[in-house]
Design a protein around this motif. Structure first.
Motif, PDB file in Angstrom:
ATOM      1  N   MET A  97      45.220  -5.558 -28.395  1.00 30.34           N
ATOM      2  CA  MET A  97      44.970  -4.584 -27.329  1.00 30.34           C
ATOM      3  C   MET A  97      45.248  -5.197 -25.972  1.00 30.34           C
ATOM      4  SD  MET A  97      44.356  -1.490 -27.457  1.00 30.34           S
ATOM      5  CE  MET A  97      44.645  -0.498 -26.039  1.00 30.34           C
ATOM      6  N   LEU A  98      44.854  -6.461 -25.874  1.00 35.86           N
ATOM      7  CA  LEU A  98      45.103  -7.153 -24.617  1.00 35.86           C
ATOM      8  C   LEU A  98      46.605  -7.231 -24.343  1.00 35.86           C
ATOM      9  CD1 LEU A  98      43.714  -8.913 -22.333  1.00 35.86           C
ATOM     10  CD2 LEU A  98      44.539 -10.865 -23.656  1.00 35.86           C
ATOM     11  N   ASP A  99      47.352  -7.346 -25.415  1.00 42.31           N
ATOM     12  CA  ASP A  99      48.787  -7.489 -25.272  1.00 42.31           C
ATOM     13  C   ASP A  99      49.415  -6.350 -24.481  1.00 42.31           C
ATOM     14  OD1 ASP A  99      49.029  -9.850 -26.377  1.00 42.31           O
ATOM     15  OD2 ASP A  99      49.781  -9.195 -28.330  1.00 42.31           O
ATOM     16  N   ILE A 100      49.077  -5.113 -24.874  1.00 41.32           N
ATOM     17  CA  ILE A 100      49.694  -3.964 -24.198  1.00 41.32           C
ATOM     18  C   ILE A 100      49.282  -3.925 -22.730  1.00 41.32           C
ATOM     19  CG2 ILE A 100      47.872  -2.355 -24.982  1.00 41.32           C
ATOM     20  CD1 ILE A 100      51.502  -1.356 -24.661  1.00 41.32           C
ATOM     21  N   LEU A 101      48.021  -4.282 -22.459  1.00 39.78           N
ATOM     22  CA  LEU A 101      47.577  -4.295 -21.052  1.00 39.78           C
ATOM     23  C   LEU A 101      48.327  -5.357 -20.260  1.00 39.78           C
ATOM     24  CD1 LEU A 101      43.718  -3.763 -21.415  1.00 39.78           C
ATOM     25  CD2 LEU A 101      45.454  -2.123 -20.678  1.00 39.78           C
ATOM     26  N   LEU A 102      48.547  -6.478 -20.903  1.00 41.05           N
ATOM     27  CA  LEU A 102      49.258  -7.562 -20.229  1.00 41.05           C
ATOM     28  C   LEU A 102      50.711  -7.160 -19.946  1.00 41.05           C
ATOM     29  CD1 LEU A 102      48.994 -10.420 -19.186  1.00 41.05           C
ATOM     30  CD2 LEU A 102      49.700 -11.260 -21.423  1.00 41.05           C
ATOM     31  N   ILE A 103      51.315  -6.539 -20.957  1.00 38.84           N
ATOM     32  CA  ILE A 103      52.708  -6.110 -20.768  1.00 38.84           C
ATOM     33  C   ILE A 103      52.800  -5.090 -19.626  1.00 38.84           C
ATOM     34  CG2 ILE A 103      54.602  -4.798 -21.834  1.00 38.84           C
ATOM     35  CD1 ILE A 103      53.735  -6.157 -24.492  1.00 38.84           C
ATOM     36  N   ARG A 104      51.838  -4.155 -19.616  1.00 40.09           N
ATOM     37  CA  ARG A 104      51.812  -3.177 -18.519  1.00 40.09           C
ATOM     38  C   ARG A 104      51.674  -3.880 -17.167  1.00 40.09           C
ATOM     39  NH1 ARG A 104      47.629   0.902 -21.243  1.00 40.09           N
ATOM     40  NH2 ARG A 104      49.065   1.966 -22.658  1.00 40.09           N
ATOM     41  N   ALA A 105      50.809  -4.864 -17.116  1.00 38.47           N
ATOM     42  CA  ALA A 105      50.593  -5.582 -15.853  1.00 38.47           C
ATOM     43  C   ALA A 105      51.890  -6.257 -15.395  1.00 38.47           C
ATOM     44  CB  ALA A 105      49.488  -6.615 -16.006  1.00 38.47           C
ATOM     45  N   LEU A 106      52.593  -6.861 -16.360  1.00 38.54           N
ATOM     46  CA  LEU A 106      53.828  -7.563 -15.986  1.00 38.54           C
ATOM     47  C   LEU A 106      54.890  -6.565 -15.500  1.00 38.54           C
ATOM     48  CD1 LEU A 106      53.936 -10.217 -18.864  1.00 38.54           C
ATOM     49  CD2 LEU A 106      53.092 -10.468 -16.518  1.00 38.54           C
ATOM     50  N   ILE A 107      55.003  -5.441 -16.217  1.00 38.83           N
ATOM     51  CA  ILE A 107      55.963  -4.413 -15.765  1.00 38.83           C
ATOM     52  C   ILE A 107      55.582  -3.920 -14.366  1.00 38.83           C
ATOM     53  CG2 ILE A 107      56.869  -2.088 -16.206  1.00 38.83           C
ATOM     54  CD1 ILE A 107      56.494  -2.638 -19.188  1.00 38.83           C
ATOM     55  N   ALA A 108      54.278  -3.687 -14.160  1.00 36.30           N
ATOM     56  CA  ALA A 108      53.818  -3.199 -12.854  1.00 36.30           C
ATOM     57  C   ALA A 108      54.208  -4.175 -11.752  1.00 36.30           C
ATOM     58  CB  ALA A 108      52.312  -2.990 -12.876  1.00 36.30           C
ATOM     59  N   MET A 109      54.062  -5.470 -12.024  1.00 33.64           N
ATOM     60  CA  MET A 109      54.398  -6.463 -11.004  1.00 33.64           C
ATOM     61  C   MET A 109      55.893  -6.430 -10.671  1.00 33.64           C
ATOM     62  SD  MET A 109      51.820  -7.630  -9.704  1.00 33.64           S
ATOM     63  CE  MET A 109      50.099  -8.101  -9.841  1.00 33.64           C
ATOM     64  N   VAL A 110      56.724  -6.182 -11.676  1.00 36.01           N
ATOM     65  CA  VAL A 110      58.165  -6.068 -11.409  1.00 36.01           C
ATOM     66  C   VAL A 110      58.424  -4.848 -10.521  1.00 36.01           C
ATOM     67  CG1 VAL A 110      60.444  -5.696 -12.440  1.00 36.01           C
ATOM     68  CG2 VAL A 110      58.797  -7.217 -13.556  1.00 36.01           C
ATOM     69  N   ASP A 162      43.117  -3.076 -10.135  1.00 33.59           N
ATOM     70  CA  ASP A 162      43.121  -3.987 -11.272  1.00 33.59           C
ATOM     71  C   ASP A 162      44.352  -3.737 -12.118  1.00 33.59           C
ATOM     72  OD1 ASP A 162      42.744  -5.754 -13.252  1.00 33.59           O
ATOM     73  OD2 ASP A 162      40.604  -5.358 -13.462  1.00 33.59           O
ATOM     74  N   VAL A 163      45.282  -4.618 -11.969  1.00 39.30           N
ATOM     75  CA  VAL A 163      46.569  -4.458 -12.616  1.00 39.30           C
ATOM     76  C   VAL A 163      46.446  -4.658 -14.126  1.00 39.30           C
ATOM     77  CG1 VAL A 163      47.336  -6.839 -12.402  1.00 39.30           C
ATOM     78  CG2 VAL A 163      49.012  -4.980 -12.258  1.00 39.30           C
ATOM     79  N   LEU A 164      45.331  -5.235 -14.572  1.00 35.94           N
ATOM     80  CA  LEU A 164      45.161  -5.472 -16.011  1.00 35.94           C
ATOM     81  C   LEU A 164      44.481  -4.302 -16.709  1.00 35.94           C
ATOM     82  CD1 LEU A 164      44.274  -9.262 -15.958  1.00 35.94           C
ATOM     83  CD2 LEU A 164      46.271  -8.205 -17.028  1.00 35.94           C
ATOM     84  N   LEU A 165      44.208  -3.238 -15.977  1.00 32.65           N
ATOM     85  CA  LEU A 165      43.532  -2.081 -16.582  1.00 32.65           C
ATOM     86  C   LEU A 165      44.369  -0.808 -16.469  1.00 32.65           C
ATOM     87  CD1 LEU A 165      39.788  -2.474 -15.511  1.00 32.65           C
ATOM     88  CD2 LEU A 165      40.822  -2.907 -17.742  1.00 32.65           C
ATOM     89  N   LEU A 166      45.684  -0.936 -16.387  1.00 31.23           N
ATOM     90  CA  LEU A 166      46.518   0.247 -16.200  1.00 31.23           C
ATOM     91  C   LEU A 166      46.622   1.059 -17.484  1.00 31.23           C
ATOM     92  CD1 LEU A 166      49.389  -1.337 -14.073  1.00 31.23           C
ATOM     93  CD2 LEU A 166      47.507   0.095 -13.275  1.00 31.23           C
ATOM     94  N   THR A 167      46.468   2.383 -17.344  1.00 32.90           N
ATOM     95  CA  THR A 167      46.605   3.262 -18.511  1.00 32.90           C
ATOM     96  C   THR A 167      48.060   3.699 -18.644  1.00 32.90           C
ATOM     97  OG1 THR A 167      46.261   5.238 -17.204  1.00 32.90           O
ATOM     98  CG2 THR A 167      44.286   4.160 -18.086  1.00 32.90           C
ATOM     99  N   ALA A 168      48.354   4.341 -19.762  1.00 32.79           N
ATOM    100  CA  ALA A 168      49.724   4.834 -19.976  1.00 32.79           C
ATOM    101  C   ALA A 168      50.117   5.806 -18.874  1.00 32.79           C
ATOM    102  CB  ALA A 168      49.832   5.490 -21.346  1.00 32.79           C
ATOM    103  N   SER A 169      49.181   6.669 -18.460  1.00 32.65           N
ATOM    104  CA  SER A 169      49.551   7.645 -17.428  1.00 32.65           C
ATOM    105  C   SER A 169      49.716   6.968 -16.062  1.00 32.65           C
ATOM    106  CB  SER A 169      48.532   8.786 -17.373  1.00 32.65           C
ATOM    107  OG  SER A 169      47.326   8.325 -16.814  1.00 32.65           O
ATOM    108  N   ASP A 170      48.952   5.900 -15.811  1.00 34.17           N
ATOM    109  CA  ASP A 170      49.183   5.113 -14.583  1.00 34.17           C
ATOM    110  C   ASP A 170      50.608   4.571 -14.570  1.00 34.17           C
ATOM    111  OD1 ASP A 170      46.600   5.435 -13.719  1.00 34.17           O
ATOM    112  OD2 ASP A 170      45.884   3.573 -14.604  1.00 34.17           O
ATOM    113  N   MET A 171      51.043   4.097 -15.746  1.00 35.71           N
ATOM    114  CA  MET A 171      52.385   3.509 -15.832  1.00 35.71           C
ATOM    115  C   MET A 171      53.458   4.560 -15.551  1.00 35.71           C
ATOM    116  SD  MET A 171      51.993   0.393 -16.240  1.00 35.71           S
ATOM    117  CE  MET A 171      53.646  -0.197 -16.523  1.00 35.71           C
TER     118      MET A 171
END
Ligand SMILES: Nc1ncnc2c1ncn2[C@@H]1O[C@H](COP(=O)(O)OP(=O)(O)OP(=O)(O)O)[C@@H](O)[C@H]1O
Ligand SMILES: [Mg+2]
Lengths: 262, 259
Positions: free
Chosen positions: A1-14, A123-132
């Motif tokens: 579960m942490l993985d998907i949040l981490l991936i979202r955070a990395l995409i968000a930073m890009v 909190d970039v580590l708590l982004l939901t799918a709709s946030d993305m």
């Protein structure tokens, strides 16, 4: 579960780095960085109103109200800057008004203040799918408009009078730039929070302007500096267990200090 | 893209009737009526705050005004592509790290997306004309004030306008730059109308067709010999300024008046 949040955070930073490279650089060129933090707090006011509405009346995404608020402010400030030389006062008033609204609604939704707190510090580590989805759609829109109007915006920032004399509609393009800034700021809000929007949007562009000089160099450099700050912040936060946006802001500020010695 | 008005002589380029401009009620210029021939070189003189820049902006259709301004028979906004404007240099934002080439290319490409080889050629020719082509890849903000002014001059002529509207183009220029630009003006005025705000008319006396003395209203409008008199200059600046005459040529002593 942490993985998907981490991936979202990395995409968000890009995506944030893309906003910093484009909108951030042009805000630095125009000297409109105070406007950026003003808009960030306007967005915060909109979001807290949104939270208040969804708690008491009907469900609405607070970020949507934030977007409406900040675009509204952007249009007003765009008009004010066209009318008078010094818009800092107008932006300051907007800043104060926004914070009053934000504090007003936050004090009325005390028990849910943690939701709002999330928008203040993010909190970039708590982004939901709709946030993305919201983040990607806004960034893609901003970038497309930015590059379509790239030269016209540059001309208007560099020499508005000559641009107008050659038939460019300066008020329209300045307002467009302000609206793009507003959309970019709202996109960042959930990730880094209103307080740190400046740190990731403007600080990398300002450092890059000092380090790389040319317009294209500033844009490319701002992307890289923002990316280093953002990814570095996320990476360190996993080990140190503190807020990634704070670390990202610190890294960006350190890079800026180094650029001062160039 | 040849000029539609090239070769047309003795056509009046600009007709201004009862032009009045107000800023929030403050009257900056009042009841200005003049006709300017094409091609010709017209110098606008007056003390600080006289409304010179305001007059130019009204000609360009950049600010609201009362009265009529017609350029080649049309309103200024309709003939914008035939006008070239060089604003006072202080108005430019040096925070934008543009290269010299970008500055000169902006007017050519700001309304389309790509850069054509033809645009580059024109930009180089314009920079050549002001002696700045060697600075093609330099940063504009790293140039000296006079060099910047030359680049901005190149930007003004790159679109090949029929009317050049220049606001104090020599304010930062040293003697050599000034002479080079004046040389260029001599060439340009053969087929273009040049309207130029100056504090010091002396270097342009020989090629000036008309002078406008402006201080909110038009104090005098005519040839150099008619207009540049000690009486008129005293009325304009409020202090005595000696004028030396040699035949048709006259010189204002202590030319650079910022009274
Ligand atoms: N945007 C504006 N709003 C209000 N007043 C203005 C504005 N622009 C100019 N003015 C006023 O109008 C008058 C004329 O200004 P203008 O800039 O045309 O003078 P100028 O002859 O070009 O002066 P200078 O030699 O200093 O360039 C001045 O008193 C000025 O304060
Ligand atoms: Mg002026």
């Amino acid at each position: 579960m942490l993985d998907i949040l981490l991936i979202r955070a990395l995409i968000a930073m890009v995506l944030i780095a893309v906003v910093s490279a484009t909108i951030g650089s042009f805000s630095v060129f125009r000297g409109s960085t105070f406007f950026v933090s003003g808009i960030a707090h306007g967005a915060l006011a909109g979001a807290s109103l949104g939270i208040f509405i969804s708690l008491n009346f009907f469900g609405v995404d607070p970020l949507l109200i934030a977007l409406l608020f900040s675009v509204f402010f952007a249009v007003i400030i765009g008009y004010a800057s066209h009318r008078s030389e010094n818009v800092d006062i107008a932006i300051g008033v907007m800043f104060a008004f926004s914070m009053s609204i934000a504090v007003l609604f936050l004090s009325m939704i005390r028990e849910y203040a943690s939701v709002a707190w999330g928008l203040i510090i993010g909190d970039v580590l708590l982004l939901t799918a709709s946030d993305m989805i919201l983040l990607s759609v806004s960034v893609v829109t901003v970038v497309i408009l930015f590059f379509v109007f790239y030269r016209r915006l540059l001309f208007v920032i560099f020499d508005p009078e000559s641009a107008e004399a050659l038939g460019l509609h300066v008020l329209r393009y300045e307002t467009l730039l302000f609206v793009l800034i507003a959309v970019g700021v709202v996109a960042l809000l959930k990730c880094v929070g209103a307080i740190l929007v400046y740190a990731l949007l403007i600080v990398p562009a300002a450092s890059s302007r000092r380090l790389f000089g040319s317009v294209e160099g500033t844009i490319a450099g701002a992307f890289i500096i923002s990316l280093i700050s953002g990814l570095g912040g996320v990476y360190l936060s996993i080990y140190l267990n503190v807020a990634p946006s704070a670390l990202a802001g610190l890294i960006a500020a350190i890079i800026y200090s180094i650029s001062l010695f160039r | 893209m040849g000029s539609r008005y090239r070769g047309v002589r003795n056509l009046s380029a600009i007709e201004v009737k009862n032009l009045t401009v107000r800023y929030d009620g403050y009257v900056a210029i009042e009841d200005v009526s003049i006709t300017i021939d094409h091609p010709s070189l017209v110098v606008v003189m007056g003390p600080n705050g006289a409304g010179k820049t305001t007059f130019l902006k009204a000609l360009l259709g950049l600010i609201p005004y009362n009265g009529t301004v017609s350029i080649f028979g049309k309103s200024p906004r309709k003939v914008r592509d035939r006008l070239g404007y060089l604003p006072q240099r202080e108005r430019i934002n040096l925070n934008v790290p543009l290269k010299v080439r970008d500055v000169v290319l902006l007017p050519l490409i700001s309304r389309k997306t790509g850069i054509k080889r033809y645009d580059v050629k024109r930009a180089k020719e314009a920079l050549e004309a002001v002696g700045m082509v060697d600075f093609w890849d330099s940063r504009f903000d790293s140039l000296s004030g006079g060099q910047q002014q030359r680049v901005l001059f190149a930007r003004t002529i790159v679109t090949d306008p029929d009317i050049l509207i220049l606001d104090e183009p020599f304010s930062a220029a040293d003697v050599r730059t000034k002479l080079a630009l004046i040389d260029l003006l001599h060439k340009l005025k053969r087929e273009k109308t040049v309207i130029i705000v100056l504090h010091d008319i002396n270097p342009l006396v020989e090629c000036t067709d008309r002078v406008i003395l402006l201080n909110r209203r038009v104090l005098a409008y005519g040839t150099v010999a008619e207009v540049i008199t000690e009486d008129n200059l005293e009325k304009l600046y409020g202090t005595k300024i000696p004028v030396i005459r040699q035949g048709p040529v006259c010189y204002v002593v202590g030319g650079d008046r910022h009274a």
